[in-house]
Design an enzyme around this catalytic site. Structure first.
Site, PDB file in Angstrom:
ATOM      1  N   LYS A 131       4.302  -4.265 -16.009  1.00  0.00           N
ATOM      2  CA  LYS A 131       3.020  -4.901 -16.321  1.00  0.00           C
ATOM      3  C   LYS A 131       1.879  -3.913 -16.083  1.00  0.00           C
ATOM      4  O   LYS A 131       1.532  -3.603 -14.953  1.00  0.00           O
ATOM      5  CB  LYS A 131       2.802  -6.129 -15.422  1.00  0.00           C
ATOM      6  CG  LYS A 131       1.617  -6.939 -15.921  1.00  0.00           C
ATOM      7  CD  LYS A 131       1.035  -7.825 -14.839  1.00  0.00           C
ATOM      8  CE  LYS A 131      -0.265  -7.324 -14.288  1.00  0.00           C
ATOM      9  NZ  LYS A 131      -1.332  -7.044 -15.249  1.00  0.00           N
ATOM     10  N   GLY A 169      -0.849  -8.957 -19.462  1.00  0.00           N
ATOM     11  CA  GLY A 169      -1.528 -10.183 -19.055  1.00  0.00           C
ATOM     12  C   GLY A 169      -2.114 -10.077 -17.665  1.00  0.00           C
ATOM     13  O   GLY A 169      -2.134  -8.998 -17.050  1.00  0.00           O
ATOM     14  N   GLY A 227      -2.893 -10.517 -13.632  1.00  0.00           N
ATOM     15  CA  GLY A 227      -2.106 -10.321 -12.418  1.00  0.00           C
ATOM     16  C   GLY A 227      -1.551 -11.614 -11.842  1.00  0.00           C
ATOM     17  O   GLY A 227      -0.342 -11.735 -11.602  1.00  0.00           O
ATOM     18  N   PRO A 228      -2.416 -12.610 -11.614  1.00  0.00           N
ATOM     19  CA  PRO A 228      -1.912 -13.846 -11.000  1.00  0.00           C
ATOM     20  C   PRO A 228      -0.906 -14.599 -11.882  1.00  0.00           C
ATOM     21  O   PRO A 228      -0.191 -15.475 -11.390  1.00  0.00           O
ATOM     22  CB  PRO A 228      -3.184 -14.677 -10.788  1.00  0.00           C
ATOM     23  CG  PRO A 228      -4.288 -13.660 -10.731  1.00  0.00           C
ATOM     24  CD  PRO A 228      -3.875 -12.566 -11.667  1.00  0.00           C
ATOM     25  N   VAL A 230       1.204 -12.874 -14.825  1.00  0.00           N
ATOM     26  CA  VAL A 230       2.360 -12.020 -15.135  1.00  0.00           C
ATOM     27  C   VAL A 230       2.848 -11.274 -13.887  1.00  0.00           C
ATOM     28  O   VAL A 230       4.052 -11.240 -13.594  1.00  0.00           O
ATOM     29  CB  VAL A 230       1.995 -11.008 -16.254  1.00  0.00           C
ATOM     30  CG1 VAL A 230       3.165 -10.080 -16.534  1.00  0.00           C
ATOM     31  CG2 VAL A 230       1.589 -11.747 -17.511  1.00  0.00           C
ATOM     32  N   GLY A 231       1.889 -10.683 -13.135  1.00  0.00           N
ATOM     33  CA  GLY A 231       2.280  -9.926 -11.938  1.00  0.00           C
ATOM     34  C   GLY A 231       2.991 -10.814 -10.940  1.00  0.00           C
ATOM     35  O   GLY A 231       4.043 -10.463 -10.397  1.00  0.00           O
ATOM     36  N   GLU A 246       1.759   1.281  -3.307  1.00  0.00           N
ATOM     37  CA  GLU A 246       0.779   2.374  -3.283  1.00  0.00           C
ATOM     38  C   GLU A 246      -0.591   1.723  -3.385  1.00  0.00           C
ATOM     39  O   GLU A 246      -0.959   1.206  -4.444  1.00  0.00           O
ATOM     40  CB  GLU A 246       1.003   3.317  -4.472  1.00  0.00           C
ATOM     41  CG  GLU A 246       2.389   3.936  -4.527  1.00  0.00           C
ATOM     42  CD  GLU A 246       2.594   4.999  -3.472  1.00  0.00           C
ATOM     43  OE1 GLU A 246       1.599   5.498  -2.908  1.00  0.00           O
ATOM     44  OE2 GLU A 246       3.757   5.338  -3.194  1.00  0.00           O
TER      45      GLU A 246
HETATM   46  P1  NAD Z   1      -5.431  -4.675  -8.468  1.00  0.00           P
HETATM   47  O1  NAD Z   1      -4.668  -4.808  -7.205  1.00  0.00           O
HETATM   48  O2  NAD Z   1      -6.490  -5.633  -8.771  1.00  0.00           O
HETATM   49  O3  NAD Z   1      -4.444  -4.709  -9.724  1.00  0.00           O
HETATM   50  C1  NAD Z   1      -3.346  -3.847  -9.839  1.00  0.00           C
HETATM   51  C2  NAD Z   1      -2.293  -4.506 -10.712  1.00  0.00           C
HETATM   52  O4  NAD Z   1      -1.799  -5.655 -10.027  1.00  0.00           O
HETATM   53  C3  NAD Z   1      -2.835  -4.990 -12.048  1.00  0.00           C
HETATM   54  O5  NAD Z   1      -1.860  -4.804 -13.043  1.00  0.00           O
HETATM   55  C4  NAD Z   1      -3.058  -6.480 -11.783  1.00  0.00           C
HETATM   56  O6  NAD Z   1      -3.017  -7.272 -12.936  1.00  0.00           O
HETATM   57  C5  NAD Z   1      -1.878  -6.785 -10.863  1.00  0.00           C
HETATM   58  N1  NAD Z   1      -2.056  -7.984 -10.038  1.00  0.00           N
HETATM   59  C6  NAD Z   1      -3.218  -8.603  -9.666  1.00  0.00           C
HETATM   60  N2  NAD Z   1      -2.953  -9.695  -8.920  1.00  0.00           N
HETATM   61  C7  NAD Z   1      -1.600  -9.761  -8.789  1.00  0.00           C
HETATM   62  C8  NAD Z   1      -0.715 -10.637  -8.113  1.00  0.00           C
HETATM   63  N3  NAD Z   1      -1.158 -11.700  -7.413  1.00  0.00           N
HETATM   64  N4  NAD Z   1       0.607 -10.397  -8.166  1.00  0.00           N
HETATM   65  C9  NAD Z   1       1.083  -9.320  -8.828  1.00  0.00           C
HETATM   66  N5  NAD Z   1       0.293  -8.453  -9.515  1.00  0.00           N
HETATM   67  C10 NAD Z   1      -1.027  -8.668  -9.481  1.00  0.00           C
HETATM   68  O7  NAD Z   1      -5.964  -3.173  -8.458  1.00  0.00           O
HETATM   69  P2  NAD Z   1      -6.904  -2.487  -9.540  1.00  0.00           P
HETATM   70  O8  NAD Z   1      -8.291  -2.991  -9.339  1.00  0.00           O
HETATM   71  O9  NAD Z   1      -6.263  -2.586 -10.883  1.00  0.00           O
HETATM   72  O10 NAD Z   1      -6.812  -0.964  -9.100  1.00  0.00           O
HETATM   73  C11 NAD Z   1      -7.643  -0.378  -8.147  1.00  0.00           C
HETATM   74  C12 NAD Z   1      -6.913  -0.237  -6.831  1.00  0.00           C
HETATM   75  O11 NAD Z   1      -5.724   0.531  -6.995  1.00  0.00           O
HETATM   76  C13 NAD Z   1      -7.721   0.501  -5.793  1.00  0.00           C
HETATM   77  O12 NAD Z   1      -7.604  -0.161  -4.572  1.00  0.00           O
HETATM   78  C14 NAD Z   1      -7.046   1.863  -5.724  1.00  0.00           C
HETATM   79  O13 NAD Z   1      -7.196   2.548  -4.504  1.00  0.00           O
HETATM   80  C15 NAD Z   1      -5.639   1.494  -5.966  1.00  0.00           C
HETATM   81  N6  NAD Z   1      -4.861   2.643  -6.404  1.00  0.00           N
HETATM   82  C16 NAD Z   1      -3.954   3.186  -5.542  1.00  0.00           C
HETATM   83  C17 NAD Z   1      -3.226   4.299  -5.911  1.00  0.00           C
HETATM   84  C18 NAD Z   1      -2.203   4.911  -4.989  1.00  0.00           C
HETATM   85  O14 NAD Z   1      -1.422   5.722  -5.451  1.00  0.00           O
HETATM   86  N7  NAD Z   1      -2.178   4.562  -3.725  1.00  0.00           N
HETATM   87  C19 NAD Z   1      -3.413   4.856  -7.179  1.00  0.00           C
HETATM   88  C20 NAD Z   1      -4.359   4.278  -8.022  1.00  0.00           C
HETATM   89  C21 NAD Z   1      -5.077   3.163  -7.643  1.00  0.00           C
END
Ligand code: NAD
Length: 481
Positions: A173, A204, A206-207, A209-210, A248
């Site tokens: 996803k 789709g 996160g809440p 599909v994820g 990560e």
């Molecule tokens: P996010 O956590 O909002 O979303 C990441 C992914 O998770 C998206 O695909 C989203 O749709 C999905 N998601 C959201 N809610 C979910 C749930 N309840 N269950 C499963 N999946 C769900 O993060 P973002 O805003 O897309 O990205 C920014 C963040 O990512 C920052 O905190 C950044 O530091 C972090 N990041 C970390 C690394 C690393 O390698 N450590 C690399 C890049 C980005």
């Protein structure tokens, strides 16, 4: 309007709901394509396809898996201009950065793991003449990969490539904010002859599909990159099912600059490590600690360089160094943090405001690279992840003080140290609480090295053998001789 499709069982298909989410071009603030609003029904179809493909793919010789993956990387290379343009329109980063930074890395991710699998071997532990142990490493089964919006194709391929190389089948996803290049990749997978079901991409929210991936009882491992809060939610749901997890997460990385550093080299790299990709890289150094004796010189030259060199504007313009912020929501979040920094006593040395370019980008989401001083190391601005073009600078007097401030946040992803004193560099590197330490450089990456964070920045390591180990189960066989 272009409709993005899911990629399930080797075919491009619409979501079961037939509903779509608006997909924005952040450089203009307008909707330019539609992302499937998939749900647990699409995840189930993808799971079924992956499960059906697993027996055959996991028994496909690694040489053949490798050949298909290398072919995918070649097709991606052939289409690099198309992918770079798509990524820039979807994400807002400058076109030169998509073309020279992110796309080459996505290509090498696929090639690296596609070839690494041919050299992946397991261990043997002989017990003298009595017995021999050997380790079998087998693919896990169907695994889930969830990725964020900041480096969309780069982080997507960073996960799916080792998973597939190791013989797993994947339900993946991408972020709903930047789904486009993953969609283009599915077209390439079809052209390259990746067997149906080996990789399935469900687009789709996160809440929906994820979380459907996370709660699915038969998806046995989740590799996730994203925010710390989301990671915690995934861990909460997945832990009782004993899923393998690689998380990560966020960062608030320190950049520690000693007076004995190579000043010019440090200054050039610090501009990059602060603001590359609009500061939307989890590895960017957002807290800059500078030894007091060079603080004023650093401040003057850093502010001057950022003001004069970092042109903000249309990401398609070759002169642009800082493109658009990925979404309206993130744009508002960064601007709110600038207001918070002011309330906390911060002094804005440059930036601190939105930018409105003329012409077609007038409604895009742009923020001037922002440098703030005068904040305490433990205020919210210096403790919470902002993930945008905003850094703080703070003077220090001793190594101990620099270390204390560097280690003061809940995060521990990456860090940078600038010094020509080798002893100090090694000592600091050992004492900084982070998964990655760069000394006199930044973002210099060797794909074989372990990648990941400590504390709230994550659990587990990806990269090189670590990723191949994550995506396999180890079984010890002990034979009495
Ligand atoms: P996010 O956590 O909002 O979303 C990441 C992914 O998770 C998206 O695909 C989203 O749709 C999905 N998601 C959201 N809610 C979910 C749930 N309840 N269950 C499963 N999946 C769900 O993060 P973002 O805003 O897309 O990205 C920014 C963040 O990512 C920052 O905190 C950044 O530091 C972090 N990041 C970390 C690394 C690393 O390698 N450590 C690399 C890049 C980005």
């Amino acid at each position: 309007m272009q409709k993005i499709a899911n990629y399930i069982n080797g075919a491009l298909v619409e979501p079961v709901s037939k509903q779509y989410i608006d997909n924005y071009n952040p450089s203009t603030g307008s909707v330019y394509s539609l992302c499937p609003d998939s749900d647990e029904r699409d995840v189930e179809l993808a799971y079924q396809a992956a499960e059906a493909a697993f027996e055959s793919w996991s028994n496909t010789p690694s040489e053949k898996r490798s050949r298909i993956m290398v072919h995918i990387s070649e097709l991606l290379e052939r289409d690099i201009d198309k992918f770079a343009m798509a990524e820039t329109i979807d994400q807002g980063k400058p076109l030169w950065l998509s073309k020279n930074g992110e796309m080459p890395r996505a290509i090498s991710n696929i090639r690296f793991f596609g070839t690494a699998i041919e050299h992946f071997a397991s261990e043997a532990h002989p017990m003298g003449n009595h017995a021999i142990n050997y380790t079998l490493r087998t693919p896990i089964g169907v695994v889930g990969c969830i990725s964020p919006w900041n480096l969309p194709l780069y982080l997507f391929t960073w996960k799916i490539a080792p998973a597939i190389a190791a013989g797993n089948c994947v339900v993946a996803k991408p972020s709903e904010i930047t789904p486009y290049t993953a969609y283009l990749l599915s077209e390439i997978c079809i052209e390259a002859g990746l067997p149906p079901g080996v990789l399935n991409i469900v687009h789709g929210l996160g809440p929906k599909v994820g979380s459907a991936l996370t709660v699915h009882p038969k998806i046995k491992a989740i590799s996730f990159t994203g925010g710390t809060k989301t990671g915690a939610e995934i861990a909460r749901v997945a832990a009782p099912m004993f899923k393998k997890l690689s998380l990560e997460l966020g960062g608030k990385n320190p950049n520690i600059i000693f007076a004995d550093c190579d000043f010019d080299k440090m200054l050039n790299e610090t501009v990059r490590s602060s603001f590359l990709n609009q500061g939307e890289i989890c590895l960017c150094g957002s807290r800059i600690f500078v030894e007091r004796s060079i603080y004023d010189k650093f401040k003057a030259e850093f502010v001057n360089k950022v003001k004069t060199e970092l042109v903000v504007g249309n990401p398609l313009d070759a002169k642009t160094k800082t493109g658009a912020i990925v979404s309206k929501m993130h744009f508002d979040k960064v601007l709110n943090y600038i207001e918070l920094a002011k309330l906390e006593g911060g002094v804005i040395l440059c930036g601190g405001h939105a930018v409105k370019p003329e012409g077609e980008c007038a409604n895009g989401w742009y923020i001037a690279p922002t440098i703030i001083e005068g904040l305490s190391y433990d205020c919210r601005t210096n403790q919470e992840e902002i993930f945008g073009p905003l850094v703080t600078i703070t003077p220090f007097d001793t190594e101990e003080e620099a270390l204390m401030m560097a280690n003061s946040t809940e995060y521990g992803l990456a860090s940078t140290i600038w010094t020509e004193n080798l002893t100090r560099a090694h000592k600091m590197a050992a004492e900084i609480k982070a998964g990655i330490v760069w000394v006199n450089c930044w973002l210099l990456r060797d794909l074989r090295t372990p990648f990941g964070g400590v504390k709230s920045s994550g659990v587990g390591r990806e990269g090189g053998l670590e990723a191949l180990r994550f995506f396999t189960e180890a079984k010890n066989v002990c034979v009495k001789l």
